[in-house]
Write a protein that holds these residues in place. Structure first.
Motif, PDB file in Angstrom:
ATOM      1  N   ALA A  78      58.026  63.847  10.975  1.00  0.00           N
ATOM      2  CA  ALA A  78      57.558  65.189  10.640  1.00  0.00           C
ATOM      3  C   ALA A  78      56.129  65.128  10.121  1.00  0.00           C
ATOM      4  N   TYR A  79      55.312  66.062  10.524  1.00  0.00           N
ATOM      5  CA  TYR A  79      53.989  66.212   9.906  1.00  0.00           C
ATOM      6  C   TYR A  79      53.472  67.614  10.153  1.00  0.00           C
ATOM      7  N   SER A  80      52.530  68.004   9.326  1.00  0.00           N
ATOM      8  CA  SER A  80      51.816  69.261   9.518  1.00  0.00           C
ATOM      9  C   SER A  80      50.464  68.930  10.115  1.00  0.00           C
ATOM     10  N   HIS A  82      46.098  70.604  10.386  1.00  0.00           N
ATOM     11  CA  HIS A  82      45.075  71.611  10.680  1.00  0.00           C
ATOM     12  C   HIS A  82      44.552  71.310  12.072  1.00  0.00           C
ATOM     13  N   GLN A  83      44.811  72.223  12.999  1.00  0.00           N
ATOM     14  CA  GLN A  83      44.333  72.044  14.371  1.00  0.00           C
ATOM     15  C   GLN A  83      43.150  72.990  14.579  1.00  0.00           C
ATOM     16  N   PHE A  84      41.985  72.429  14.826  1.00  0.00           N
ATOM     17  CA  PHE A  84      40.754  73.219  14.943  1.00  0.00           C
ATOM     18  C   PHE A  84      40.624  74.180  13.750  1.00  0.00           C
ATOM     19  N   GLY A  92      54.752  67.592  13.900  1.00  0.00           N
ATOM     20  CA  GLY A  92      55.708  66.492  14.066  1.00  0.00           C
ATOM     21  C   GLY A  92      55.718  65.952  15.480  1.00  0.00           C
ATOM     22  N   ASP A  93      56.487  64.878  15.671  1.00  0.00           N
ATOM     23  CA  ASP A  93      56.591  64.241  16.990  1.00  0.00           C
ATOM     24  C   ASP A  93      57.380  65.145  17.929  1.00  0.00           C
ATOM     25  N   GLY A  94      56.684  65.927  18.711  1.00  0.00           N
ATOM     26  CA  GLY A  94      57.358  66.822  19.644  1.00  0.00           C
ATOM     27  C   GLY A  94      57.841  66.108  20.892  1.00  0.00           C
ATOM     28  N   ARG A  95      57.173  64.992  21.184  1.00  0.00           N
ATOM     29  CA  ARG A  95      57.520  64.246  22.412  1.00  0.00           C
ATOM     30  C   ARG A  95      57.455  62.747  22.174  1.00  0.00           C
ATOM     31  N   ALA A  96      57.693  62.356  20.942  1.00  0.00           N
ATOM     32  CA  ALA A  96      57.540  60.939  20.589  1.00  0.00           C
ATOM     33  C   ALA A  96      58.624  60.538  19.607  1.00  0.00           C
ATOM     34  N   ASP A 127      57.561  70.331  26.662  1.00  0.00           N
ATOM     35  CA  ASP A 127      58.616  69.724  27.482  1.00  0.00           C
ATOM     36  C   ASP A 127      58.971  68.314  27.018  1.00  0.00           C
ATOM     37  N   GLY A 128      58.256  67.804  26.024  1.00  0.00           N
ATOM     38  CA  GLY A 128      58.574  66.480  25.499  1.00  0.00           C
ATOM     39  C   GLY A 128      58.091  65.335  26.373  1.00  0.00           C
ATOM     40  N   ARG A 129      57.386  65.674  27.416  1.00  0.00           N
ATOM     41  CA  ARG A 129      57.017  64.658  28.411  1.00  0.00           C
ATOM     42  C   ARG A 129      55.535  64.299  28.340  1.00  0.00           C
ATOM     43  N   ALA A 166      55.681  69.002  34.734  1.00  0.00           N
ATOM     44  CA  ALA A 166      54.948  70.179  35.210  1.00  0.00           C
ATOM     45  C   ALA A 166      53.711  70.380  34.354  1.00  0.00           C
ATOM     46  N   ARG A 167      52.556  70.213  34.934  1.00  0.00           N
ATOM     47  CA  ARG A 167      51.294  70.551  34.274  1.00  0.00           C
ATOM     48  C   ARG A 167      50.621  71.591  35.179  1.00  0.00           C
ATOM     49  N   GLU A 168      49.289  71.519  35.376  1.00  0.00           N
ATOM     50  CA  GLU A 168      48.691  72.463  36.328  1.00  0.00           C
ATOM     51  C   GLU A 168      49.312  72.219  37.703  1.00  0.00           C
ATOM     52  N   THR A 253      43.902  67.207  11.482  1.00  0.00           N
ATOM     53  CA  THR A 253      44.370  66.363  10.370  1.00  0.00           C
ATOM     54  C   THR A 253      45.620  65.568  10.747  1.00  0.00           C
ATOM     55  N   ASP A 254      46.329  66.001  11.785  1.00  0.00           N
ATOM     56  CA  ASP A 254      47.491  65.234  12.248  1.00  0.00           C
ATOM     57  C   ASP A 254      47.061  64.058  13.109  1.00  0.00           C
ATOM     58  N   ASN A 255      45.787  63.993  13.456  1.00  0.00           N
ATOM     59  CA  ASN A 255      45.290  62.879  14.255  1.00  0.00           C
ATOM     60  C   ASN A 255      44.383  61.969  13.440  1.00  0.00           C
ATOM     61  N   MET A 256      44.549  61.976  12.120  1.00  0.00           N
ATOM     62  CA  MET A 256      43.774  61.091  11.247  1.00  0.00           C
ATOM     63  C   MET A 256      44.748  60.265  10.418  1.00  0.00           C
ATOM     64  N   ILE A 263      43.594  57.047  16.148  1.00  0.00           N
ATOM     65  CA  ILE A 263      44.886  57.390  16.767  1.00  0.00           C
ATOM     66  C   ILE A 263      44.731  58.596  17.681  1.00  0.00           C
ATOM     67  N   ASP A 264      45.611  58.668  18.662  1.00  0.00           N
ATOM     68  CA  ASP A 264      45.749  59.813  19.560  1.00  0.00           C
ATOM     69  C   ASP A 264      44.538  60.010  20.465  1.00  0.00           C
ATOM     70  N   TYR A 265      44.539  59.206  21.507  1.00  0.00           N
ATOM     71  CA  TYR A 265      43.469  59.289  22.497  1.00  0.00           C
ATOM     72  C   TYR A 265      43.784  60.389  23.491  1.00  0.00           C
ATOM     73  N   CYS A 490      43.201  67.886  27.133  1.00  0.00           N
ATOM     74  CA  CYS A 490      43.993  67.396  26.006  1.00  0.00           C
ATOM     75  C   CYS A 490      45.132  66.514  26.501  1.00  0.00           C
ATOM     76  N   GLY A 491      45.463  65.483  25.709  1.00  0.00           N
ATOM     77  CA  GLY A 491      46.414  64.449  26.095  1.00  0.00           C
ATOM     78  C   GLY A 491      47.766  64.990  26.517  1.00  0.00           C
ATOM     79  N   THR A 492      47.951  65.263  27.768  1.00  0.00           N
ATOM     80  CA  THR A 492      49.201  65.903  28.193  1.00  0.00           C
ATOM     81  C   THR A 492      50.051  64.986  29.058  1.00  0.00           C
TER      82      THR A 492
HETATM   83  P1  AMP Z   1      48.489  65.975  20.247  1.00  0.00           P
HETATM   84  O1  AMP Z   1      47.546  66.968  20.824  1.00  0.00           O
HETATM   85  O2  AMP Z   1      48.995  64.958  21.236  1.00  0.00           O
HETATM   86  O3  AMP Z   1      47.961  65.339  18.993  1.00  0.00           O
HETATM   87  O4  AMP Z   1      49.796  66.802  19.839  1.00  0.00           O
HETATM   88  C1  AMP Z   1      49.785  67.860  18.925  1.00  0.00           C
HETATM   89  C2  AMP Z   1      51.201  68.321  18.661  1.00  0.00           C
HETATM   90  O5  AMP Z   1      51.783  68.857  19.853  1.00  0.00           O
HETATM   91  C3  AMP Z   1      52.145  67.224  18.218  1.00  0.00           C
HETATM   92  O6  AMP Z   1      53.064  67.792  17.316  1.00  0.00           O
HETATM   93  C4  AMP Z   1      52.823  66.802  19.506  1.00  0.00           C
HETATM   94  O7  AMP Z   1      54.073  66.197  19.285  1.00  0.00           O
HETATM   95  C5  AMP Z   1      52.958  68.142  20.211  1.00  0.00           C
HETATM   96  N1  AMP Z   1      53.022  68.011  21.682  1.00  0.00           N
HETATM   97  C6  AMP Z   1      51.999  67.718  22.521  1.00  0.00           C
HETATM   98  N2  AMP Z   1      52.421  67.705  23.795  1.00  0.00           N
HETATM   99  C7  AMP Z   1      53.745  67.976  23.778  1.00  0.00           C
HETATM  100  C8  AMP Z   1      54.766  68.105  24.777  1.00  0.00           C
HETATM  101  N3  AMP Z   1      54.506  67.960  26.073  1.00  0.00           N
HETATM  102  N4  AMP Z   1      56.027  68.401  24.365  1.00  0.00           N
HETATM  103  C9  AMP Z   1      56.313  68.556  23.062  1.00  0.00           C
HETATM  104  N5  AMP Z   1      55.399  68.457  22.079  1.00  0.00           N
HETATM  105  C10 AMP Z   1      54.134  68.170  22.417  1.00  0.00           C
END
Ligand code: AMP
Ligand code: MG
Length: 492
Positions: A78-80, A82-84, A92-96, A127-129, A166-168, A253-256, A263-265, A490-492
Motif C-alpha cells: 500500500a502507498y499513497s 502526489h502525482q503531478f 499501492g501496487d495495482g499490478r505488482a 487491468d493489472g498487466r 489492451a493498450r492503444e 512521491t510514490d516513485n521516490m 525506481i519506476d522507469y 507512461c510505463g504501461t
Molecule cells: P506508475 O505510473 O507505474 O508509477 O503507477 C502509478 C500507479 O498506478 C500505481 O499505483 C500502479 O500500481 C498503478 N498502475 C499502473 N498501471 C496499472 C495497471 N495496468 N493496472 C493496475 N494498476 C496500475
C-alpha cells in the motif's frame, strides 16, 4: 498459484512480518504461456540463485507469477502519492506484488517484486498487466543506470505471459521481476501518516532505519536523523542523474524511494543536447519533471516525507522548525554533489570558487549551441590527448568554445597532473555510451518482432559505458535529426 518443490530463494520477509497494515496478501494471476525473454544472470548469481534454475520451467513459472516459490509471502504493498502535485491517498501496487526478501551474496537485503502480475485490491480501473515493450525498457534503462554506478532497482528477468494486453493496440504481455533494496517510498510514509496512527508511522520508520539508515538509529532524534539521511541520499542521487543527463519523467512521491535507489522507469530517457527544459514524457505538459526541475521537485517530495514524519520527531514544539532546517539543506547538499561531479567531469581538482564560473559558462555554451551533453566530455578528454578538433567540431560557433577551452586549459595547468592522467580520470566518470533513445527504440521494435539480439547487443554495450570500444561508434552518437523530438509514454 501452486507451491514449488525445491527452495529457489532463501526468503526472509521482514516487510510482511513488521508492517501489517501496509499491504494486502495477494496472489498473482497466472500467465497463459510463460516464456523467458531476458534473464539477468549476473544479478541471479548475486542473489545466490542458479540462473539455470530460473530458466527451467519451474523458474520461469515463478517469474511469471504462476508458481509461488517456497517461503514467499506475496503481498500488494500500500502507498499513497502526489502525482503531478495532486494527492492520491490510495495508490499501492495495482499490478505488482512483493514476493519477499532475500539476502544476497554480500548480505544485503533485496526485495523480489513482480510487475505486471495481475490486478490487486489497489488496481482501481487498471487491468493489472504490463506490456513487453515497457518492461524490456525498464530492464535496459535500469541496467544502464547500474553500470553508470547510479543507485537503482534492477531487473532480474522479463517473462512473456503469452497473453495480450489492451493498450492503444493489443500488445503482448510480460512480467518484470524487479530487485530493489526495498520498495519503501515517500508515498509509503504518506499512506501510513494518512491513517492518523502514529504507531504505524513509527513501525514504518523503525523498519526504514534498520534497513537503510542504521546510523540514524543511534542519533539523539532518530526520526529526524532518518529524514536527514533520506535528504542526503536523494541529493546525491539526483546529482548523479543530472551528471549523466537522465530525466526520470515521473517523479511522483510514490516513485521516490527511502533507500535512495532510482525506481519506476516509465517515461524516462537520457538527454542528448543540453537543455534544462528537456522533457520526454508525453503526459508532462507543464514540464513539471523536466531535466532542470528535478532538484526542486525532489526537495518538494522530501517536504511531503517530512510532513509524514513530524509526529515522530522528538522536539515536538519545534518539530516543524527542525525538519524545515533539514529540508532547506537539500540545495546545498545537492550543489555540493553536483559541483564535485561536474569538476570531476572536467578533470578539475583545484579551487572550487574559480571552477564555478568556468562550469556555468560551459553549460551556457552547451545550451546556446545545443551540444550533445555526453559526447562533449569525452571530446574534451580527447583534446587533452592532442585531438582538439573532436570537441571543436561539435560547436556550430567554435570561437566561443575556443575562448572557454583556453580558460579550462589554464585552470588544468595549475594542477600537478599531466594531461594524460587528467584525461584518464575524466574518462572514468564520463560515459561514452548511454541508452540513446533511438537505439533503445530500435532494439525494442526488433524485440517486438521476436528478435532480441539487438537488445542483447545494446545491453552489452551499456554494461561497460566508460570503456570505448572500436566498432561501437554508432552507439556513442546522438540521434540523427530524422529521429525527431522524442516522446515516451507512461510505463504501461
Ligand atoms: P506508475 O505510473 O507505474 O508509477 O503507477 C502509478 C500507479 O498506478 C500505481 O499505483 C500502479 O500500481 C498503478 N498502475 C499502473 N498501471 C496499472 C495497471 N495496468 N493496472 C493496475 N494498476 C496500475
Ligand atoms: Mg510507480
Amino acid at each position: 498459484m501452486s507451491v514449488a518443490t525445491g527452495p529457489l530463494f532463501a526468503f526472509d520477509n521482514s516487510f510482511v512480518r513488521e508492517l501489517e497494515g501496509l499491504y494486502e496478501p495477494w496472489q498473482a494471476a497466472p500467465a497463459s504461456v510463460p516464456r523467458m525473454l531476458l534473464l539477468n544472470e549476473p544479478l541471479a548469481i548475486e542473489l545466490g540463485v542458479d540462473p539455470a534454475a530460473l530458466s527451467a520451467p519451474d523458474g520461469v513459472a515463478v517469474l511469471a507469477g504462476n508458481l509461488a516459490p517456497d517461503g514467499a509471502s506475496p503481498v500488494a504493498q500500500a502507498y499513497s502519492g502526489h502525482q503531478f502535485g495532486g494527492f492520491s491517498p490510495r495508490l499501492g501496487d495495482g499490478r505488482a506484488l512483493l514476493l519477499g526478501e532475500v539476502l544476497d551474496m554480500h548480505g544485503r537485503r533485496r526485495d523480489l517484486h513482480l510487475k505486471g502480475s495481475g490486478r490487486t485490491p489497489f488496481a482501481r480501473g487498471g487491468d493489472g498487466r504490463a506490456a513487453v515493450g515497457p518492461m524490456l525498457r525498464e530492464y535496459v534503462i535500469g541496467e544502464a543506470m547500474h553500470a553508470l554506478g547510479i543507485p537503482t532497482t534492477r531487473a532480474l528477468a522479463v517473462v512473456a505471459t503469452g497473453d495480450q494486453v489492451a493498450r492503444e493496440a493489443m500488445l503482448p504481455g510480460a512480467v518484470l521481476t524487479r530487485v530493489a533494496a526495498s520498495h519503501l517510498r515517500v508515498g509509503t510514509f504518506q499512506y501510513a501518516a494518512a491513517h492518523d496512527d502514529p504507531a504505524l508511522v513509527r513501525r514504518l520508520a523503525d523498519h526504514a532505519i534498520a534497513r537503510h539508515h542504521p546510523a540514524a538509529g543511534e542519533a539523539d532524534d532518530p526520526y529526524l536523523a532518518l529524514f536527514e539521511a533520506v535528504v542526503e541520499k536523494q541529493a546525491s542521487l539526483i546529482a548523479r542523474w543530472m551528471l549523466v543527463g537522465f530525466v526520470h519523467g515521473v517523479m511522483n512521491t510514490d516513485n521516490m524511494t527511502i533507500s535512495g535507489e532510482t525506481i519506476d522507469y516509465g517515461p524516462c530517457a537520457f538527454m542528448d543536447a543540453y537543455d534544462p527544459a528537456t522533457v520526454f514524457s508525453s503526459i508532462d505538459h507543464g514540464g513539471r519533471y523536466a531535466y532542470g526541475n528535478q532538484p526542486p521537485v525532489a526537495q518538494w517530495n522530501l517536504a511531503r516525507l517530512a510532513e509524514a514524519l513530524l509526529p515522530l520527531i522528538d522536539a515536538q514544539e519545534t518539530a516543524i522548525e527542525v525538519a524545515t532546517e533539514v529540508l532547506r539543506s537539500f540545495p546545498e547538499r545537492y550543489d555540493a554533489h553536483l559541483g564535485r561531479g561536474l569538476r570531476a567531469k572536467l578533470g578539475l581538482t583545484g579551487d572550487v570558487g574559480e571552477d564555478e564560473a568556468l562550469i556555468d559558462d560551459l553549460l551556457g555554451l552547451l545550451q546556446a549551441q545545443q551540444i550533445d551533453f555526453t559526447s562533449l566530455f569525452r571530446a574534451l578528454s580527447a583534446s587533452l590527448r592532442g585531438d582538439a578538433e573532436r570537441a571543436r567540431s561539435l560547436f556550430s560557433e567554435p570561437e566561443a568554445f575556443d575562448g572557454w577551452s583556453q580558460r579550462w586549459r589554464t585552470a588544468l595547468s595549475a594542477q600537478a597532473f599531466d594531461p594524460q592522467a587528467i584525461a584518464d580520470a575524466m574518462d572514468r566518470v564520463n560515459p561514452v555510451y548511454i541508452a540513446r533513445n533511438h537505439h533503445v527504440e530500435e532494439a525494442l521494435t526488433m524485440a517486438s518482432t521476436g528478435d532480441l539480439d539487438p537488445l542483447r547487443r545494446l545491453l552489452d554495450v551499456l554494461a561497460r559505458p566508460f570503456d570505448e570500444r572500436p566498432g561501437l561508434e554508432a552507439y556513442a552518437a546522438p540521434a540523427p535529426p530524422s529521429f525527431g523530438e522524442y516522446r515516451t509514454f507512461c510505463g504501461t
